[in-house]
Structures are given as C-alpha cells and as structure tokens.
Design a protein around this motif. Structure first.
Motif, PDB file in Angstrom:
ATOM      1  N   GLU A 108      46.326  46.500  54.130  1.00 54.28           N
ATOM      2  CA  GLU A 108      45.847  47.166  52.915  1.00 54.28           C
ATOM      3  C   GLU A 108      45.994  48.680  53.035  1.00 54.28           C
ATOM      4  OE1 GLU A 108      41.783  47.605  50.214  1.00 54.28           O
ATOM      5  OE2 GLU A 108      41.862  46.156  51.856  1.00 54.28           O
ATOM      6  N   GLN A 136      43.160  42.310  47.780  1.00 54.36           N
ATOM      7  CA  GLN A 136      41.785  42.453  47.299  1.00 54.36           C
ATOM      8  C   GLN A 136      41.298  41.145  46.674  1.00 54.36           C
ATOM      9  OE1 GLN A 136      42.719  45.768  44.769  1.00 54.36           O
ATOM     10  NE2 GLN A 136      41.818  47.278  46.181  1.00 54.36           N
ATOM     11  N   ARG A 190      40.281  38.722  49.213  1.00 51.28           N
ATOM     12  CA  ARG A 190      39.052  39.118  49.869  1.00 51.28           C
ATOM     13  C   ARG A 190      37.838  38.957  48.954  1.00 51.28           C
ATOM     14  NH1 ARG A 190      40.533  44.175  52.198  1.00 51.28           N
ATOM     15  NH2 ARG A 190      39.751  45.183  50.325  1.00 51.28           N
ATOM     16  N   GLU A 240      37.341  40.729  46.041  1.00 53.49           N
ATOM     17  CA  GLU A 240      37.056  41.914  45.226  1.00 53.49           C
ATOM     18  C   GLU A 240      37.812  41.762  43.908  1.00 53.49           C
ATOM     19  OE1 GLU A 240      38.273  45.146  47.669  1.00 53.49           O
ATOM     20  OE2 GLU A 240      36.805  44.716  49.247  1.00 53.49           O
ATOM     21  N   THR A 280      38.372  44.831  41.065  1.00 56.95           N
ATOM     22  CA  THR A 280      39.355  45.818  41.520  1.00 56.95           C
ATOM     23  C   THR A 280      40.741  45.203  41.589  1.00 56.95           C
ATOM     24  OG1 THR A 280      37.622  46.848  42.848  1.00 56.95           O
ATOM     25  CG2 THR A 280      39.892  47.490  43.321  1.00 56.95           C
ATOM     26  N   ALA A 281      40.828  43.990  42.114  1.00 57.66           N
ATOM     27  CA  ALA A 281      42.115  43.296  42.193  1.00 57.66           C
ATOM     28  C   ALA A 281      42.713  43.126  40.819  1.00 57.66           C
ATOM     29  CB  ALA A 281      41.937  41.942  42.874  1.00 57.66           C
TER      30      ALA A 281
END
Length: 584
Positions: A44, A68, A71, A73, A76-77
């Motif tokens: 990342e 993201q 993970r 998120e 944001t992704a």
C-alpha cells in the motif's frame, strides 16, 4: 463472509498490459514481491507513493482501493475505485473491485451496476460474470444468478467458485430442465477437474437419486486430489445409500478430520450409526436435525426437558417431521406418560383421534409444526417440552430398550368391524394391503418405490385378495393393472383420505406388504403383520441388515440385494407369501 468472497474474487496482477504504462517495471516488481509475501501494508505504501507522484493515476488508485477494500476500509476504497473508473471508464478490473466493495457494503444494486459496466467493457470476464451472479444471488434473484454463473462457466468450466454457487442454485430451483445436461457438458470439457467431478456426484446423489453413479464421480474427485469435508461427506451419503456402512463411516470420519464441527456430516454419520443400531452413539448427533434450515423453528416459551425428574410436572411433546415419524416416535409416549405428572401431546390433526384413543391419560393437541406458541393456549400449564423425535435419546439407548409390544396405537373398534364385514364380501382368502410408492421426489421416492406392474408376480398369487393402501392418485395405474394383466386390486379412496379410517382398514387386514412409507409404520404401530420391501440402502429406521425392525415386533423386512433390484426381491416375497397362505 463477504470479506472472504472479496478476497477470493481478487485477481492476481498478471497481465502487465492491462496495468497501464504509467507505472514503471521496477515499481510493479516491488508491488508484486510485497503482495506475494503477504506484505499488504508496504505494498500500500508503494501505491501511496505513486499517487503522490501522479494523483490522477487510475492504476495506482485501483491498486490502493483494492487493498483497502480487502482490509475492510470500504468507504475509502469505494472513493478511490470510483475515481479510478472516472479517469479510465474502460478499466474492467477497477469496475469489478468497485462492485466487490459495494457488495460488501450491502449495496447490491450499485454492485450489480458496477459488474455490468465491467462486462460492457469485456463480456469475456469470467470474474465479472461470477461476481454478478454472487450479487444477484444475494438479492434472491436465483434465475438471473444461475444465468450469470452459467456465462462464467461457459467461459471457464474450471472456475470453482462459480461452479459451487451454480450447483447450489440448481438445488434450490429443483434442477430445472437442462441443468443436469449443462453440468455434464462442462465436466466433459475438463475431465481432469476434481470440482466438476464432485459436482456431478452431487447431482446424481441429490437430484437423480442414483448413489451407484454418484459414488463413481466422488471417487474420481478424490483420485484427482480433492480433499474437502463436503466431498467426503457426500461420498459417505452415497456409500450409505448403497448399504456400505463401514465405508460410509470411514468417509464421514475423513470429513470430520478436516472439519470437526461440520454439522451436516455429523448428522449423516448419526444416521449411519442408527442404521446399524448403534443407538448410544447415534442419538446425540441426531439432535442436529433441529438446526437444519428446513426444520421449523419453534419459539416455545418452555425449557427443554433434559431427562431430569418429571414427577408432578407437565411436559409438552411436540410434533416434528412427517406422519410416519410421528407414528414411530409415538412408541416412546407410554414411557414419558408414565414418568411425568401429565403429558401434553402435540400431533398432526390426522393422528389426533387415534392418539386420543391410544393415550387416554394424556392431553392430545392437534397442532401443526409451524403453529405459533399462542396456539397452545387453553392447554394445561406446561413446565417443559421436548420434540417427539428426541424421546429415543432418553428411552431407546440400547436395542434391549425397545419394547416387544403388540401395538401401542388403537384403531376404532366399530370401524374395524365395518371393514371386516366389507372385506369379507370380497370372498374367501386372506385380505392383504399393498403399497408400492413412498415419499416424495425430494425424499428419494424413486429410490424406494417401484411401478405397480413390478408387483404382478406377487399379485398373481391365488388365495388372497389385494387391497390398495396407496395414498396418492393411483386409479389409472390400478385400471391398467386390470386391463393389461387381468388382475384386481381393490381400492377404497375414502379409507385412505382419513388416517383414522386407514387405521381401521389396516386393523381389518390380515397382512400389509409395502415399500418404505408411513402405512408401514401405522401397521406396525397397530401391531398388525407388516412386510416391508426395503432398498439396499434404506432410511435409518429400517436398519441395514436382518429381517426385523426394533420399532415394530410384527414387522418383517425384505431387503434388496442390489440397488433398484426389485424383481428379485418381489420373487422372494412371492415365495414367502405362498408359504404364508398355506399356513393360514
């Protein structure tokens, strides 16, 4: 769960041409190395560094957004992936990953739109078709999802994720026309693909009810290196249906070695143990049936009885499963009635008159398995409850625990007298009830049933009158039996439509001969002579060897020598019937 789906759906960055030329080969090598080693955090960091150099790089935005999303998120992704496709509208992989984030965010409509944008760019994207299917499946659009998975598998029959979900949908849709042929075509295209062989085995086992063919494909899947708990579990079911119990138990053990808490495998292993009368080991996991999604959830406001003292207490024994099961498990009702202060019995309304007659000290409630708890209002105050199928866990732990009863259910005496007079009008000779079809398509009807004309050698035996006990529409079959073979099979539809009347008819018959169906249980529970013709791998109730059933001392079991080998079994029953008629 969805995060795992997202990870499985993520594509390896293998096609350098699709990555764009804005990222240097050295940067790609660094990202590849870090992802390959599981170092997503530092991978990342590379994307972030590249975006500092070029904030408008769709490839870097995609790479960062994808990591993201994996993970968790999601917001944001989603922003990064949405920006990537705005900058590069023909970016198939970015559309797919945006769809994955939307699907994980519980926005299936937006996800479907993203997958369709990916397919508009590249309609040969197997992953886009598969993920579209996952999205449609989540929206309960099973027909549409089936078609999307089909498009993925037409492009790549080895795509295991699509295959597993497609097979699951066909099962829910009851395998519509052409589905089995599609699966066979895909398997032919990749004969060395273990998952395709496992899927074929599943189809033969669950849809066409041919365990003899299913086991061939399961064995091929194993030989090709597949080692999944589900495969070994299904293989165990096929072996069990073939009467190969030791091998079935070994297959279940392999499955449980891989997944010790696999409830489906543990449940089917319990059935195998019950088949061989290992009741001590079988009953505990038989309780897992209550967790099956098809089992009605009874939100009863009473504690479950655990076998403790019941003196002075009122227990509710509530209905479950089919009529035959309620009849069979009712053999335990005398035990619980004696042990409790009072027993309330819930049963199917068809059985209620007979249960009231047979268990006069109990309160019998003709309720349904889907009734709300409010339907029990007006009954005596209840202290605890238990499903009727759980009574054997307490009262039938060993073979010696099964009573040598002469019938625990009682038919109406007046109606039995009526049927004796009616049957006497047929003329001299024994009056013998006949069934030839049992269950439904979903409960292996084809495996435990036979065409009526298969019984011709039996029905040709002189010195007896045969009476149909078949519960479903059979008048055309009976008429054909008369016109083609010149044989008479008497049929009294009114007696079959009413279960209490059926019991009275059975009480007036001299013998019942039938396949595995509820009438066999009713006859045995009434203490009438019953001969049951069982497939080579019967349901657990009938045991797998021997000529008797512990549930019904008056029942004899005639067993197939091989799957679907009814003709040889019928000849054995015919010879026994001739001897029986000579003795009576």
């Amino acid at each position: 769960m969805l995060a795992q789906v997202l990870k499985r759906a993520a594509r390896v960055w293998a096609d350098r041409g699709k990555r764009g030329r804005e990222i240097s080969p050295a940067a790609w090598e660094e990202i590849d190395a870090r992802l390959a080693s599981g170092d997503a955090e530092n991978a990342e960091a590379v994307w972030v560094s590249l975006l500092r150099q070029n904030p408008e790089s769709p490839v870097a935005l995609h790479g960062l957004g994808r990591l993201q999303g994996m993970r968790g998120e999601l917001a944001t992704a989603g922003r990064n992936l949405a920006k990537a496709v705005r900058l590069k509208p023909d970016f198939t992989e970015a559309w797919i990953d945006l769809g994955n984030v939307q699907l994980t965010s519980d926005k299936p409509e937006e996800a479907e739109s993203a997958y369709r944008r990916a397919l508009a760019v590249d309609e040969t994207s197997v992953l886009a078709w598969c993920n579209l299917g996952l999205c449609q499946q989540k929206r309960s659009q099973l027909t549409e999802a089936s078609e999307s998975f089909r498009r993925a598998l037409d492009l790549n029959p080895r795509f295991g994720l699509a295959l597993r979900h497609w097979v699951g949908i066909q099962t829910k849709l009851d395998w519509p026309d052409g589905a089995a042929e599609l699966l066979e075509r895909w398997a032919d295209m990749v004969p060395d693909h273990a998952e395709a062989q496992a899927a074929l085995g599943f189809m033969w086992l669950k849809h066409r009810f041919r365990p003899d063919l299913a086991i061939t494909h399961f064995n091929r899947a194993v030989a090709l290196g597949m080692n999944h708990a589900e495969l070994h579990g299904n293989r165990g079911i096929a072996l069990q249906d073939l009467g190969r119990i030791d091998e079935a138990l070994a297959s279940y053990d392999k499955a449980l070695h891989l997944e010790p808490e696999n409830r489906a495998v543990r449940f089917h292993r319990s059935l195998a143990k019950l088949l061989v009368h290992d009741f001590e080991q079988g009953w505990p996991d038989y309780e897992l049936r209550l967790l099956n999604e098809e089992c009605p959830r009874r939100a009863l406001p009473f504690p479950r009885w655990d076998g403790t003292e019941l003196s002075g207490k009122t227990i509710l024994v509530y209905a479950e499963q089919g009529l035959g099961d309620e009849i069979m498990f009712a053999s335990c009702l005398p035990d619980i009635i004696v042990r409790s202060g009072h027993c309330v019995i819930e049963c199917h309304k068809k059985l209620a008159p007979m249960f009231r007659r047979s268990f006069p000290t109990a309160t019998v409630h003709d309720g349904g398995q889907h009734d709300e708890p409010s339907g029990l209002s007006g009954l005596p105050p209840i202290d605890c409850c238990i499903p009727v199928g759980s009574l054997p866990l307490h009262f039938r732990r060993r073979l010696e625990d099964f009573p040598q009863h002469t019938g625990y259910l009682k038919a109406d005496e007046a109606r039995m007298s009526y049927w004796r007079r009616s049957l006497a009008g047929l003329g001299p000779g024994l009056k013998i009830g006949i069934t030839w079809r049992g269950g439904t398509r979903q409960t292996r009807q084809s495996y435990r049933s036979m065409p009526l004309d298969t019984l011709v050698p039996l029905l040709e035996v002189s010195g007896a009158h045969f009476i149909s006990l078949q519960y479903d529409e059979c008048r055309d079959e009976i008429a054909k039996l008369g016109s083609v073979h010149g044989l008479t099979l008497h049929h009294f539809p009114a007696a079959i439509a009413d279960y209490d009347e059926t019991a009275a008819l059975l009480g007036a018959l001299d013998l019942v001969i039938g396949v595995c169906t509820a009438v066999v249980h009713l006859g045995g529970a009434l203490g009438r002579p019953v001969w049951v013709m069982a497939p080579v791998g019967p349901e657990w109730r009938y045991g797998v060897t021997g000529g008797t059933m512990p549930w019904y001392p008056t029942c004899r079991v005639f067993r197939q020598a091989a799957p679907f080998a009814w003709e040889e079994l019928i000849l054995r029953v015919r010879n026994e019937l001739i001897a029986y008629l000579d003795e009576n």
